[in-house]
Enzyme design. Structure first.
Site, PDB file in Angstrom:
ATOM      1  N   HIS A  90      15.444  26.252  -7.442  1.00  0.00           N
ATOM      2  CA  HIS A  90      16.476  26.120  -6.407  1.00  0.00           C
ATOM      3  C   HIS A  90      17.349  27.354  -6.216  1.00  0.00           C
ATOM      4  CE1 HIS A  90      15.419  22.136  -8.044  1.00  0.00           C
ATOM      5  NE2 HIS A  90      15.343  21.832  -6.763  1.00  0.00           N
TER       6      HIS A  90
ATOM      7  N   ASP B  33      42.489  12.790   1.049  1.00  0.00           N
ATOM      8  CA  ASP B  33      42.748  11.456   1.606  1.00  0.00           C
ATOM      9  C   ASP B  33      43.265  10.598   0.450  1.00  0.00           C
ATOM     10  OD1 ASP B  33      39.553  11.884   1.274  1.00  0.00           O
ATOM     11  OD2 ASP B  33      40.122   9.932   0.465  1.00  0.00           O
TER      12      ASP B  33
HETATM   13  N1  HPA Z   1      35.720   9.235  -2.476  1.00  0.00           N
HETATM   14  C1  HPA Z   1      34.799  10.009  -3.037  1.00  0.00           C
HETATM   15  N2  HPA Z   1      34.766  11.312  -2.897  1.00  0.00           N
HETATM   16  C2  HPA Z   1      35.726  11.883  -2.150  1.00  0.00           C
HETATM   17  C3  HPA Z   1      36.717  11.132  -1.545  1.00  0.00           C
HETATM   18  C4  HPA Z   1      36.717   9.736  -1.727  1.00  0.00           C
HETATM   19  O1  HPA Z   1      37.576   9.001  -1.212  1.00  0.00           O
HETATM   20  N3  HPA Z   1      37.530  11.984  -0.858  1.00  0.00           N
HETATM   21  C5  HPA Z   1      37.038  13.226  -1.057  1.00  0.00           C
HETATM   22  N4  HPA Z   1      35.947  13.175  -1.843  1.00  0.00           N
END
Ligand code: HPA
Length: 240
Positions: free
Chosen positions: A5, A209
């Site tokens: 790879h 998030d």
């Molecule tokens: N879950 C899994 N992986 C991630 C998330 C999530 O909410 N946000 C950024 N990577």
């Protein structure tokens, strides 16, 4: 030399590697963060770039998404290219209410639902932990700098899930109760590979998030461009 790879020649990859998930982010880090970066491998669009950072040779190469993908690149880098340290620099979802979108999490350990924690030690769950020296270097840097946009730095365990769309509130609740800061998909695999190959690893994440608060998610564009804080901290971990 080449591996299945990676097609770089021996010596073309630095002992210190920054590892984002996204190949576009790797290219951007090579252009904007490293000095004189050259493309040394490009199998499956996973570009590996080598340049310098503060005078030290440093490479950047993406992991792709998930433990399965990351473990291929991390193992080949450690085992065949003489890489000594990899620092994952990625994004995560916040789990702890103390963690806000745009904050930085330095993952001292990684919980996981992947069997990577039991695969090599039957009957025993491996502790998947960061390199102490890299962790200390990264935390020292993080605590001595003013982070952009008022972001805070948190140090603690993260959760590496094999399933992005497994939305189990009970699992998130249990992980929060035991002090887990955020969820992503690679750190546990990186720590397992480093342990197996006798190398070192660290994970520095930007919270993109939040599982409990969907109001302030970062856009895909923001995710790609606003990782200055995490990059500086990650590079300090590599150089420590
Ligand atoms: N879950 C899994 N992986 C991630 C998330 C999530 O909410 N946000 C950024 N990577």
């Amino acid at each position: 030399m080449a591996t299945p790879h990676i097609t770089a020649e021996a010596g073309q990859i630095a002992e210190l590697v920054l590892m984002p998930g996204d190949p576009k982010r790797a290219a951007r880090i090579a252009e904007t963060f490293l000095t004189d970066a050259q493309l040394v491998s490009d199998v499956r669009g996973i570009g590996c770039y080598t340049g310098t950072y503060q005078g030290s040779p440093m490479s950047v190469m993406a992991s792709g998404m998930g433990i399965a993908s990351l473990s291929i690149y991390a193992t080949e880098l450690f085992r065949f290219y003489g890489v000594k340290r990899i620092c994952r620099v990625g994004t995560c979802g916040g789990i702890s209410p103390a963690v806000k979108v745009r904050d930085v999490i330095i993952g001292n350990a990684a919980h996981t639902n992947s069997n990577v924690s039991t695969l090599y030690t039957p009957g025993v769950t491996m502790s998947l932990a960061a390199s102490f020296d890299m962790l200390r270097g990264a935390v020292d840097q993080a605590r001595s700098m003013e982070l952009a946009e008022g972001a805070q730095v948190h140090v603690g365990p993260v959760y590496s899930s094999d399933f992005f769309y497994l939305n189990r509130a009970d699992v998130a609740e249990g992980l929060d109760r035991v002090g887990t800061l955020g969820v992503e998909m690679e750190a546990a695999g990186l720590y397992a590979c480093a342990a197996l190959e006798g190398a070192e690893a660290l994970t520095v994440l930007t919270v993109s998030d939040h599982l409990k608060d969907g109001s302030g998610d970062m856009s895909a564009e923001e995710r790609e461009t606003s990782f200055g804080n995490a990059l500086q901290i990650a590079a300090a971990g590599l150089l420590a």
